[in-house]
Enzyme design. Sequence first.
Site, PDB file in Angstrom:
ATOM      1  N   CYS A 152       0.846  -1.201   0.000  1.00 53.25           N
ATOM      2  CA  CYS A 152       0.000   0.000   0.000  1.00 53.25           C
ATOM      3  C   CYS A 152       0.881   1.251   0.000  1.00 53.25           C
ATOM      4  O   CYS A 152       1.448   1.617   1.029  1.00 53.25           O
ATOM      5  CB  CYS A 152      -0.920  -0.025   1.216  1.00 53.25           C
ATOM      6  SG  CYS A 152      -1.890   1.467   1.447  1.00 53.25           S
ATOM      7  N   CYS A 203      -0.257   4.025   2.383  1.00 50.53           N
ATOM      8  CA  CYS A 203       0.051   3.631   3.770  1.00 50.53           C
ATOM      9  C   CYS A 203       1.497   3.973   4.100  1.00 50.53           C
ATOM     10  O   CYS A 203       1.792   4.532   5.163  1.00 50.53           O
ATOM     11  CB  CYS A 203      -0.152   2.125   3.970  1.00 50.53           C
ATOM     12  SG  CYS A 203      -1.824   1.538   3.678  1.00 50.53           S
TER      13      CYS A 203
END
Length: 107
Positions: A29, A32
């Site tokens: 991600c 993230c």
Amino acid sequence: MLEVNKETFGPEVLEAEGYVFVDFYGDGCVPCQALMPFVHGLADEFEGKLKFCALNTTQARRLAIGQKVLGLPVMGIYKDGARIEELAKEDCTEPAIRAMVEKYAAM
């Protein structure tokens, strides 16, 4: 910032008293990873006011699904084991995360 996994999520988040901030992130991600230094900075800034935890959903997929985390990133606030607020996907901006942390750190 406490790194939790499928064994420690229950005791550290679901059985914890008070407010717990959880950063649900994944290995692949990109958003993230981009937010991680900011979130770790908040953990340092608000130490003692909120408990900060991070869960790698890549290694705890069933747990993440059980917590209804179906997309990333997700930042959640738990109180006494129940998730009471969350920011997900494009809502996970630095100003929004800071506002959510400040709201519960003041309680």
